[in-house]
Write a protein that holds these residues in place. Sequence first.
Motif, PDB file in Angstrom:
ATOM      1  N   ASP A  68       0.816  -1.214   0.000  1.00 36.66           N
ATOM      2  CA  ASP A  68       0.000   0.000   0.000  1.00 36.66           C
ATOM      3  C   ASP A  68       0.850   1.264   0.000  1.00 36.66           C
ATOM      4  O   ASP A  68       0.507   2.253  -0.649  1.00 36.66           O
ATOM      5  N   VAL A  69       1.951   1.234   0.772  1.00 40.78           N
ATOM      6  CA  VAL A  69       2.777   2.445   0.913  1.00 40.78           C
ATOM      7  C   VAL A  69       3.949   2.462  -0.072  1.00 40.78           C
ATOM      8  O   VAL A  69       4.764   3.371  -0.050  1.00 40.78           O
ATOM      9  N   GLN A  70       4.011   1.445  -0.942  1.00 43.92           N
ATOM     10  CA  GLN A  70       5.100   1.310  -1.911  1.00 43.92           C
ATOM     11  C   GLN A  70       6.459   1.360  -1.216  1.00 43.92           C
ATOM     12  O   GLN A  70       7.403   2.019  -1.674  1.00 43.92           O
ATOM     13  N   GLY A  71       6.543   0.627  -0.097  1.00 49.78           N
ATOM     14  CA  GLY A  71       7.783   0.551   0.668  1.00 49.78           C
ATOM     15  C   GLY A  71       8.783  -0.379   0.015  1.00 49.78           C
ATOM     16  O   GLY A  71       8.463  -1.122  -0.925  1.00 49.78           O
ATOM     17  N   LYS A  72       9.991  -0.351   0.531  1.00 54.57           N
ATOM     18  CA  LYS A  72      11.090  -1.160   0.014  1.00 54.57           C
ATOM     19  C   LYS A  72      11.478  -2.204   1.049  1.00 54.57           C
ATOM     20  O   LYS A  72      11.141  -2.086   2.228  1.00 54.57           O
ATOM     21  N   LEU A  73      12.221  -3.216   0.590  1.00 57.26           N
ATOM     22  CA  LEU A  73      12.714  -4.270   1.475  1.00 57.26           C
ATOM     23  C   LEU A  73      14.239  -4.303   1.464  1.00 57.26           C
ATOM     24  O   LEU A  73      14.854  -4.107   0.414  1.00 57.26           O
ATOM     25  N   LEU A  74      14.804  -4.586   2.627  1.00 52.93           N
ATOM     26  CA  LEU A  74      16.216  -4.934   2.746  1.00 52.93           C
ATOM     27  C   LEU A  74      16.227  -6.299   3.420  1.00 52.93           C
ATOM     28  O   LEU A  74      15.811  -6.427   4.579  1.00 52.93           O
ATOM     29  N   VAL A  75      16.645  -7.329   2.691  1.00 53.00           N
ATOM     30  CA  VAL A  75      16.594  -8.708   3.180  1.00 53.00           C
ATOM     31  C   VAL A  75      18.002  -9.187   3.503  1.00 53.00           C
ATOM     32  O   VAL A  75      18.897  -9.142   2.653  1.00 53.00           O
ATOM     33  N   VAL A  76      18.164  -9.647   4.760  1.00 49.22           N
ATOM     34  CA  VAL A  76      19.463 -10.101   5.252  1.00 49.22           C
ATOM     35  C   VAL A  76      19.314 -11.522   5.773  1.00 49.22           C
ATOM     36  O   VAL A  76      18.452 -11.789   6.617  1.00 49.22           O
ATOM     37  N   SER A  77      20.137 -12.436   5.271  1.00 46.27           N
ATOM     38  CA  SER A  77      20.078 -13.823   5.744  1.00 46.27           C
ATOM     39  C   SER A  77      20.569 -13.886   7.192  1.00 46.27           C
ATOM     40  O   SER A  77      21.515 -13.194   7.573  1.00 46.27           O
TER      41      SER A  77
END
Length: 149
Positions: A68-77
Motif C-alpha cells: 500500500d505504501v510502496q515501501g522497500k525491502l532490505l533482506v538479510v540472511s
Amino acid sequence: MRAVLQRVSKAHVNVNDQCTGSIDHGLLILLGVHSDDTEKDLQWLVDKILNLRIFEDNEGRMNLSLLDVQGKLLVVSQFTLYGDCRKGRRPSWSSAAPPEKAKTMYEQFIEKCRQRHVTTETGVFQADMQVSLVNSGPVTMLLDSHKLF
C-alpha cells in the motif's frame, strides 16, 4: 521460515566496508530458513510480509501494508534465528537449514518479492555483515511459517 521484520525509515548493510543494500521507508527483514521448510513456507512468508498492515494510515493507525505504501525491502540472511538456547550455554543450530538449501530459499524469497514489483535490496549470503537501521515506531514483528509464535 522465520523472519524478524523491522519497520524502518532507513536501513543499510555493509560487507567489507562496502554497502551492498540500502533502503529508505520500508522493512528490514532478517530471514532464517528451517531444515524442513518448503515452497509452501516460502510463499506464506512472502504473502504475509508484503500484506501485513503495519504502516500508518492518515489517522495514525497501522492499517496499510508495504504494498500500500510502496515501501522497500532490505533482506538479510540470518541463520541464527534458529539458534536453540534452551539447553546449555551454546546455541544449537540443528534446526537451521544447511547452507545450500538456505541460500536457494533466500534467493527465491528475494525473487518472489521482486516479482511482486517491490524494490528489494540484500545483504550477502554467509558474509560477515554490519546492519544499520532507524526503526520507525519502533515497530518490530516476529513471523514463523510453522506458526510457532
